[in-house]
Design a protein around this motif. Structure first.
Motif, mmCIF file in Angstrom:
data_model
loop_
_atom_site.group_PDB
_atom_site.id
_atom_site.type_symbol
_atom_site.label_atom_id
_atom_site.label_comp_id
_atom_site.label_asym_id
_atom_site.label_seq_id
_atom_site.Cartn_x
_atom_site.Cartn_y
_atom_site.Cartn_z
ATOM 1 N N GLU A 8 0.849 -1.307 -0.102
ATOM 2 C CA GLU A 8 -0.086 0.038 0.098
ATOM 3 C C GLU A 8 0.993 1.357 0.062
ATOM 4 O O GLU A 8 0.588 2.048 -0.939
ATOM 5 C CB GLU A 8 -1.246 -0.081 1.337
ATOM 6 N N LYS A 37 -8.074 2.378 6.762
ATOM 7 C CA LYS A 37 -7.726 1.263 6.578
ATOM 8 C C LYS A 37 -7.352 -0.056 8.217
ATOM 9 O O LYS A 37 -7.716 -0.212 8.380
ATOM 10 C CB LYS A 37 -7.318 0.954 5.440
ATOM 11 N N THR A 95 -10.049 -0.833 10.706
ATOM 12 C CA THR A 95 -10.187 -1.446 9.846
ATOM 13 C C THR A 95 -10.092 -3.457 10.715
ATOM 14 O O THR A 95 -10.699 -3.868 10.850
ATOM 15 C CB THR A 95 -10.847 -1.638 8.958
ATOM 16 N N TYR A 96 -8.815 -2.835 9.504
ATOM 17 C CA TYR A 96 -8.066 -3.992 10.159
ATOM 18 C C TYR A 96 -7.509 -4.184 11.443
ATOM 19 O O TYR A 96 -6.361 -5.428 11.212
ATOM 20 C CB TYR A 96 -6.763 -4.025 9.149
#
Length: 79
Positions: free
Chosen positions: A40, A65, A68-69
């Motif tokens: 990324e 992100k 979320t992860y």
């Protein structure tokens, strides 16, 4: 030693936070998360250092992100 701008410090801070999150994941999936994080960041290396709007957008996206992860229910990631 080179002094970093505020936005460069923010990017490095996000990268370090992502790598710390990887250590909290199961051992068998840490390599997948690590590669995802690296990919990324590498994907956006071509963004100009002076393109602040894009960098700030990518920082917001990256933080989302990461949130979320970082959830305990996320055990593995695939590309």
């Amino acid at each position: 030693m080179v002094r970093l701008t505020g936005i460069q410090r923010d990017v490095l801070s996000l990268y370090r936070s992502c790598l710390r999150m990887v250590r909290e994941k199961p051992m068998e999936s840490q390599a997948n998360f690590r590669e995802y994080v690296r990919d990324e960041f590498r994907e956006h290396l071509s963004v100009s250092k002076k393109d602040f709007a894009t960098i700030e957008h990518l920082l917001r996206l990256g933080r989302r992100k990461l949130d979320t992860y970082s959830q305990p229910g996320v055990k593995n990631i695939y590309r």
